[in-house]
Every structure is written in C-alpha cells, then in structure tokens.
Design a protein around this motif. Sequence first.
Motif, PDB file in Angstrom:
ATOM      1  N   ASN A  45      -0.784   2.921  -5.398  1.00 39.22           N
ATOM      2  CA  ASN A  45      -1.535   1.570  -5.313  1.00 39.22           C
ATOM      3  C   ASN A  45      -0.759   0.634  -4.375  1.00 39.22           C
ATOM      4  O   ASN A  45      -0.157  -0.213  -4.870  1.00 39.22           O
ATOM      5  CB  ASN A  45      -1.403   0.970  -6.746  1.00 39.22           C
ATOM      6  CG  ASN A  45      -2.013  -0.051  -6.823  1.00 39.22           C
ATOM      7  OD1 ASN A  45      -2.939  -0.524  -6.114  1.00 39.22           O
ATOM      8  ND2 ASN A  45      -1.844  -0.815  -7.984  1.00 39.22           N
ATOM      9  N   LEU A  46      -1.120   0.926  -3.077  1.00 34.43           N
ATOM     10  CA  LEU A  46      -0.222   0.396  -1.994  1.00 34.43           C
ATOM     11  C   LEU A  46      -0.843   0.217  -0.596  1.00 34.43           C
ATOM     12  O   LEU A  46      -2.297   0.902  -0.471  1.00 34.43           O
ATOM     13  CB  LEU A  46       1.049   1.060  -1.683  1.00 34.43           C
ATOM     14  CG  LEU A  46       0.771   2.786  -1.402  1.00 34.43           C
ATOM     15  CD1 LEU A  46       0.605   2.899   0.149  1.00 34.43           C
ATOM     16  CD2 LEU A  46       2.158   3.423  -1.740  1.00 34.43           C
ATOM     17  N   ARG A  47      -0.381  -0.706   0.073  1.00 37.50           N
ATOM     18  CA  ARG A  47      -1.000  -0.821   1.670  1.00 37.50           C
ATOM     19  C   ARG A  47      -0.058  -0.379   2.374  1.00 37.50           C
ATOM     20  O   ARG A  47       1.165  -0.951   2.398  1.00 37.50           O
ATOM     21  CB  ARG A  47      -1.337  -2.191   1.692  1.00 37.50           C
ATOM     22  CG  ARG A  47      -2.431  -2.630   0.775  1.00 37.50           C
ATOM     23  CD  ARG A  47      -2.914  -4.346   1.393  1.00 37.50           C
ATOM     24  NE  ARG A  47      -1.669  -4.982   0.523  1.00 37.50           N
ATOM     25  CZ  ARG A  47      -0.853  -5.744   1.418  1.00 37.50           C
ATOM     26  NH1 ARG A  47      -1.174  -5.897   2.728  1.00 37.50           N
ATOM     27  NH2 ARG A  47       0.026  -6.273   0.920  1.00 37.50           N
ATOM     28  N   LEU A  48      -0.165   0.810   3.272  1.00 41.08           N
ATOM     29  CA  LEU A  48       0.737   1.437   3.981  1.00 41.08           C
ATOM     30  C   LEU A  48       0.800   0.877   5.662  1.00 41.08           C
ATOM     31  O   LEU A  48       0.075   0.989   6.234  1.00 41.08           O
ATOM     32  CB  LEU A  48       0.311   2.739   3.946  1.00 41.08           C
ATOM     33  CG  LEU A  48       1.692   3.665   4.900  1.00 41.08           C
ATOM     34  CD1 LEU A  48       3.018   3.640   3.892  1.00 41.08           C
ATOM     35  CD2 LEU A  48       0.982   5.207   4.874  1.00 41.08           C
ATOM     36  N   PHE A  49       2.038   0.370   5.746  1.00 45.92           N
ATOM     37  CA  PHE A  49       2.216  -0.073   7.266  1.00 45.92           C
ATOM     38  C   PHE A  49       3.038   1.248   7.587  1.00 45.92           C
ATOM     39  O   PHE A  49       4.333   1.142   7.125  1.00 45.92           O
ATOM     40  CB  PHE A  49       2.902  -1.173   7.491  1.00 45.92           C
ATOM     41  CG  PHE A  49       3.243  -1.628   9.009  1.00 45.92           C
ATOM     42  CD1 PHE A  49       2.532  -1.863  10.200  1.00 45.92           C
ATOM     43  CD2 PHE A  49       4.745  -1.392   9.446  1.00 45.92           C
ATOM     44  CE1 PHE A  49       2.950  -2.154  11.123  1.00 45.92           C
ATOM     45  CE2 PHE A  49       5.119  -1.711  10.316  1.00 45.92           C
ATOM     46  CZ  PHE A  49       4.129  -1.997  11.438  1.00 45.92           C
ATOM     47  N   ASP A  50       2.756   1.807   8.240  1.00 44.66           N
ATOM     48  CA  ASP A  50       3.556   2.983   8.983  1.00 44.66           C
ATOM     49  C   ASP A  50       4.720   3.047   9.943  1.00 44.66           C
ATOM     50  O   ASP A  50       5.448   3.877  10.058  1.00 44.66           O
ATOM     51  CB  ASP A  50       2.715   4.321   9.175  1.00 44.66           C
ATOM     52  CG  ASP A  50       1.953   4.025  10.435  1.00 44.66           C
ATOM     53  OD1 ASP A  50       2.206   3.166  11.140  1.00 44.66           O
ATOM     54  OD2 ASP A  50       0.984   4.967  10.696  1.00 44.66           O
TER      55      ASP A  50
END
Length: 506
Positions: free
Chosen positions: A91-96
């Motif tokens: 349940n996340l927004r991923l900045f890689d």
Amino acid sequence: MALVHTGLTIAEQTLASAWQKTWQTGGLKPRACDCGGTVFNILYQRVMADMRRRQFLGGTAAMLAPFLGLSASNAIAQQPQAPVRPLLLTNLRLFDGTGKPPRTGVNVLVTGSTITALPSAGEKVEGAQIIDCQGKLVMPGLIDAHWHTMLAGINQATAMTSDVGYLYLVAAQEAQRTLLRGFTSVRDAGGPAFALKRAIDEGIVTGPRIFPSGAMISQTSGHGDFRLRSEVPRAANAPLSVVESVGVAMIADGETEVLRRVREQLMLGATQIKMLAGGGVASLYDPLDSTQYSERELRAGVEAAADWGTYVMAHVYTPKGIQRAIRAGVRSIEHGQLADDESARMMRDGGVWWSLQPFLQDEDSNVYPDAARRASQQIVSDGTVHAYALAQKYGIKTGWGTDILFNAKITHTQGRQLAKLTRFYDPLTLLAQATGQNGELLTLSGARAPYAGPLGKLAVGALADLLVADGDPTKNLDFLAQPEQNLLLIMKNGHIYKDKLGAQAS
C-alpha cells in the motif's frame, strides 16, 4: 601530542586515540569547508589540561565503557533487532531513486539486509511480515555526499563551556540524529571518523553508513594548515601540529610526503582521499582565490589512491584549481562555485563528478563579523547560482551534500538544505541526486567501499535502506525539512530505527 597506551588492548588503544581526537576537535567551524580556526588551539589547551587532571590513561576505559559498550551496557540492547521474517511493504507509492515519478501497484520485499523482490501489489508472499504503508511514499534513504561526521555537531559555546565528558558523546549523538533525519549514508569529507564508523557498523551506536576520507591532505599554508604563526618554520623532525595529531588534516609538501600521508589514511581505512587544492572563505592564511598543490603533487595523491582502487576528491573553488585537479586525475570536485565554462566542459568530458553544496546567503549561512569574509562569502554565494546553471548546461554528473561543520545550530536543517534547491531543479531530479545519483558517486570507492550492495535505489539486490514519508516529490521536497513529522519509518540495512506506522507490532 602522542598518546602512549600502556596497558591497553589494541581495541582500547584505537578507541582511546579516536576519542582523544574528538575531544581536541571542538570549536566554531565556518561553512564552505573552512575546517578550523583559532578556537582549535584554545580548546586544545583546555581539553589537554582536563585530560591530565583526570589522568587519561588510567580512566579512559572506565569513562568510555557506558558509551562504547566495553562493559554491560544498554546501548546494544537498544539497537533494533534483525527481523525474524521477511518484511513486505504494501500500500505504497514507490520512488526508486532514478528520478522517475512514484508508481503504485508494487510492493517491496526485504529479506535480511537486502531488497529481494518488488512483487506486484496483491501478490502473496508466504511467511512475510506485512507493513501497511498507508498509501505513503516509500523512497531510498538519503545520502549526504559531503558531511563531516565528527565535526558537525560541536559549536563554540559547547566546546568552550561543557565538561569534557560531554564532548565524547557529541559525535555519536549527532550521528543518531543524522539517521533520524533520514540520512542512511554519508560520505565523510574529512576528520577522524574511523572509530565512529566502526562503532556504528558493529551496532554499538546508531548512525548512518560512513564512507570516511580520514584526515584532509593539505600543503603548508593551505586550507588545512591551522598552525599558529609562532609554529613556523617547522623543523624536519618537529612533532605534528594539534590538528594533524587529532586526524583532522595532515600537512604534506612534495610528492614524497603526499604519498606518505595519503597512504597513511588508506591504511587507517579511508574509502577515498580528500585533498585541498584551493583556498576558502574563512581560512587563517589562504585566500579564496589561491591555488594549492602543484599538478605533480596532486597526481601523486591520485596515483596512491588509484593503487588501492579508489579516488581523490578535491576541495577547490577557482577555474585554475579545478582544471589543475582534473588534469591530475581527481574524480570529484568539491565546491567549485567559481567554475567557468572551460572548467565545466573539462568535468563533463572527463567524467568528473561535481559535488555541489547550497552555499547561499540565507538563514542557513554562517555569520561573519568582518567585511572581508562576508565579501568572500557573497562571491561564493553568487557562484553557487552560476555553478548549478553550468552543471545543468553541460550535463555534469552532480552530487549533493551540505558540508555543515562546527555549527550545531544548523545540523537539523540537513533535509531543508536539499528541499530549498528546487529553485534550481525539479523536485524529482533533485531527490534523485540525494539518493540514486549520490549512491552512484559512492561507487567510485570501488573495492574500498565498506558495504556490499547498491545504495540510494530501491531495486532488487540493493541494500535495504529506505524511508516511508508523508510527502509528494512531484510537487516539492518540503516534507524532508521536517523529518520528525514526515518520516514515518526509517530502515537501514533491513533494521527499523523509527516506526510511526506500527510496523514492528504487526
């Protein structure tokens, strides 16, 4: 002053020597990498008198034991325990760390100290402990590429008025604060950080991963020469100066002496070498426009580092100094705010990194009492604006760091000093500088890198250094200016050091 560690074990000698150095390095350090001043000598006299009064040799082990875990201590017990199961962040927004916009529909699986998978959202992972990130941003841990671990948290008032026992704790306390600001790695740009790095790596104290440079290498009259006028000339067999003996800087003239001093730092565990190739804003003797070290001397340091599979980073501001350093083989230009187009092209064409810092005349700047230093500071500030424009114009590989030294009042602004640079870069590009791009800069250490695995990116095989943050990097990075409120989870090496999500209880 040399210390004779009679009756101590090798480990105790290392710790005692390192922390003797810490006591001696108090004082007020102006920014722009002017690493020292008269207060060094004043504090040294005070500390040495106190040490003699306390009979240092007899009392070191007892005084350090509660802090360094030489006897039963709560310090190790307070370290986060290794997870017994893999951790699945959902349940996340991923900045890689690459600069691409955050994406959804993906989870992060951490096994031990490593990111082992980025499974699709909804994909089941048997046996994993679930961490619900509540729709927040998940990003790599921040990296400060120009930080002075041992010298950032001591200001003049603390150095001159505190009991000496307090000074033992300053560097370790600041390291913990650095980690809790979301900085999971730092490239130390000069100072006796070896013992603290070891203590952090062994779990004795908490702090970021440290890539130490050791003592900065300076010519006579250069940016790292803090001797009093009365100490000049120095005889060939004279003892080291105070700043040299504490491991902040080493004076080396001529190729032979440069080789010796560089090799000593490599012996102590330097992951890269810091050489001082030009003047600074508030140095005792060297003006801002001075050029330091001949190309032959610089090349000697570069070759010694290269023989160990690593590189030289050079403090320098002016075009002449920058170009000389590049010709000598320096791989990272530190500061360089007075660069011109020719210097920028040389950096680009040679694949040289430009490690820039936000030296701007604003609320985070040091205040100088005299007009001459304020004028030099303004020149650097104006140059900073021009330097960021040049870096983008020529597509130069650019690192980011703060270079906070001897100014405990502004260490808390570490994240803010990244966020304010959105005046030069879009937020995603800037965040990539402080994560994936700085992680790439750290790889210049090659085999001397002390940590096995990529840093600054959220990818399979990368080390599990990550943050869960309440912010949107597509709009701004202001959330990093208030880490206490906006960093909900801090993980380094797969261990959770801060948890406002309830992850450890799930």
